[in-house]
Design a protein around this motif. Structure first.
Motif: not given
Length: 79
Positions: A1-3, A5-10
C-alpha cells in the motif's frame, strides 16, 4: 500500500509542479487548511483530467462544478 501511495504522490507531483515544493508556511490552523485545500483542488483537477482523457466525462457533473464555482462557494460548503 505504501509503495502505491508513493507512486500516486509522484504522479501527482509530476502533473502539478506546485505540489513538488508546496511553499505554504504553516503557522496555524488556517494555514494548514489552506495547504489542504490546495492539495484537494489538485486532486479534483487530476480526477477531472483523467475522466476527460479517457472519454468518460460526465457533462452534467462538469456543468454542476462550473456552476458551483461561479457561485463562489467556500471550501467549507463543499465538504
Amino acid at each position: 500500500v505504501r509503495v502505491k501511495s508513493e507512486h500516486a504522490m509522484g504522479y501527482l507531483k509530476g502533473r502539478f509542479c506546485s505540489l513538488r515544493g508546496l511553499r505554504q508556511q504553516i503557522d496555524n490552523s488556517i494555514d494548514h487548511e489552506r495547504a489542504l485545500a490546495w492539495v484537494k483542488a489538485c486532486l479534483v483537477i487530476h480526477t477531472l483530467i483523467s475522466f476527460i482523457e479517457s472519454g468518460e466525462e460526465d457533462w452534467e457533473f462538469v456543468d454542476e462544478l462550473v456552476q458551483e464555482g461561479n457561485r463562489g462557494g467556500s471550501a467549507e460548503e463543499l465538504d
